[in-house]
Scaffold this motif. Structure first.
Motif, mmCIF file in Angstrom:
data_model
loop_
_atom_site.group_PDB
_atom_site.id
_atom_site.type_symbol
_atom_site.label_atom_id
_atom_site.label_comp_id
_atom_site.label_asym_id
_atom_site.label_seq_id
_atom_site.Cartn_x
_atom_site.Cartn_y
_atom_site.Cartn_z
ATOM 1 N N LYS A 19 64.346 -10.985 -90.798
ATOM 2 C CA LYS A 19 65.519 -12.136 -89.961
ATOM 3 C C LYS A 19 66.131 -13.287 -90.427
ATOM 4 O O LYS A 19 66.685 -13.060 -89.884
ATOM 5 C CB LYS A 19 64.704 -12.231 -89.157
ATOM 6 C CG LYS A 19 65.113 -12.886 -87.706
ATOM 7 C CD LYS A 19 66.160 -12.549 -87.557
ATOM 8 C CE LYS A 19 66.188 -11.910 -85.750
ATOM 9 N NZ LYS A 19 67.559 -11.853 -85.411
ATOM 10 N N GLU B 187 68.813 -11.986 -92.797
ATOM 11 C CA GLU B 187 69.891 -11.818 -91.655
ATOM 12 C C GLU B 187 70.969 -13.559 -91.474
ATOM 13 O O GLU B 187 71.917 -13.510 -90.817
ATOM 14 C CB GLU B 187 69.139 -11.456 -90.347
ATOM 15 C CG GLU B 187 70.105 -11.255 -89.036
ATOM 16 C CD GLU B 187 70.166 -10.546 -88.182
ATOM 17 O OE1 GLU B 187 70.236 -10.785 -87.078
ATOM 18 O OE2 GLU B 187 68.683 -9.524 -88.603
ATOM 19 N N GLN B 188 70.075 -14.031 -91.140
ATOM 20 C CA GLN B 188 70.644 -15.494 -90.792
ATOM 21 C C GLN B 188 70.918 -16.501 -91.782
ATOM 22 O O GLN B 188 72.364 -16.929 -91.245
ATOM 23 C CB GLN B 188 69.657 -16.391 -89.808
ATOM 24 C CG GLN B 188 68.786 -16.516 -88.492
ATOM 25 C CD GLN B 188 69.784 -15.462 -87.550
ATOM 26 O OE1 GLN B 188 70.740 -16.462 -87.498
ATOM 27 N NE2 GLN B 188 69.899 -14.393 -87.075
ATOM 28 N N ARG C 285 74.125 -14.561 -92.405
ATOM 29 C CA ARG C 285 75.669 -14.745 -91.548
ATOM 30 C C ARG C 285 76.193 -15.950 -90.771
ATOM 31 O O ARG C 285 77.192 -16.832 -91.258
ATOM 32 C CB ARG C 285 74.567 -14.599 -89.987
ATOM 33 C CG ARG C 285 74.459 -12.994 -89.073
ATOM 34 C CD ARG C 285 75.722 -12.838 -89.256
ATOM 35 N NE ARG C 285 76.892 -12.132 -90.171
ATOM 36 C CZ ARG C 285 77.435 -11.335 -90.261
ATOM 37 N NH1 ARG C 285 78.617 -11.507 -88.876
ATOM 38 N NH2 ARG C 285 78.651 -10.883 -91.294
ATOM 39 N N SER D 102 80.834 -12.587 -81.616
ATOM 40 C CA SER D 102 79.131 -12.736 -81.382
ATOM 41 C C SER D 102 78.920 -12.094 -82.727
ATOM 42 O O SER D 102 77.662 -12.410 -83.106
ATOM 43 C CB SER D 102 78.903 -11.541 -80.522
ATOM 44 O OG SER D 102 78.950 -12.466 -79.190
ATOM 45 N N TYR E 159 75.584 -13.358 -84.972
ATOM 46 C CA TYR E 159 75.002 -11.638 -85.147
ATOM 47 C C TYR E 159 74.930 -10.881 -86.179
ATOM 48 O O TYR E 159 75.583 -10.206 -85.697
ATOM 49 C CB TYR E 159 74.282 -11.525 -83.561
ATOM 50 C CG TYR E 159 74.463 -12.160 -82.163
ATOM 51 C CD1 TYR E 159 73.675 -13.276 -82.482
ATOM 52 C CD2 TYR E 159 75.312 -12.834 -81.725
ATOM 53 C CE1 TYR E 159 73.485 -14.436 -81.591
ATOM 54 C CE2 TYR E 159 75.117 -13.487 -80.763
ATOM 55 C CZ TYR E 159 73.750 -14.967 -80.949
ATOM 56 O OH TYR E 159 74.136 -15.258 -80.251
#
Length: 175
Positions: free
Chosen positions: A15, A18-19, A22, A162, A166
């Motif tokens: 996670k 992923e952040q 992004r 979005s 995400y």
């Protein structure tokens, strides 16, 4: 000895990756002049300040990791020397993201699922908080400022949606 798979740590690290990815994606959308842009909101930060703060959010994750393994991760303390309060270019921040991700990966390589329940004293809670709570709090901090950058881009007229914030998951179907 190879790092044993730690499913909870691996999920948290995934996670975080992923952040970071992004966040890097959003930063790549900025033009040089947009670093000096400030929304017309009382007390708002310039874009460059937000970018520097995104790196501070990752520094917070590193601080938790070094608190869990102070001997093994003592070299993390050198990250303080690389702190960028107000970056001059988006690439400078993107390079910082990569540097912090490298350190976060190294920290998670020595973290075990059992460590997530350990209590670490903080400046705010002397009796300590669980490592998981501290990691999630720092991740939340990163996500909130990533969203702030997203809104800045939107206010500057960028075509963001979005999928820029995400990573959408899809189910993998067996063959």
């Amino acid at each position: 000895m190879d790092h044993v798979t730690e499913p909870l740590c691996d999920a948290i690290l995934s996670k975080i990756h992923e952040q970071i990815e992004r966040t890097d994606h959003l930063i790549a959308m900025l033009s040089p002049e947009q670093l000096n842009w400030t929304p017309e909101i009382s007390g708002a930060w310039r874009t460059a300040i937000v970018l520097g703060h995104l790196l501070d959010c990752l520094a917070g994750i590193c601080a938790v990791l070094v608190a869990v393994q102070p001997e093994k991760l003592a070299y993390f303390n050198r990250l303080r020397e690389t702190r960028i309060e107000t970056p001059h270019t988006a690439q400078e921040v993107r390079d910082g993201l990569a540097l912090y991700q490298k350190h976060i990966d190294a920290g998670f390589a020595v973290l075990e699922d059992a460590d997530l329940a350990r209590r670490i004293p903080t400046a705010f809670v002397k009796s300590g908080e669980p490592v998981l709570t501290l990691l999630l709090g720092n991740l939340e901090h990163l996500i909130n400022h990533k969203h702030q950058l997203f809104m800045y881009l939107k206010l500057m007229g960028a075509s963001v949606a979005s999928q820029d914030l995400y990573r959408f998951r899809t189910e993998v179907r067996p063959r």
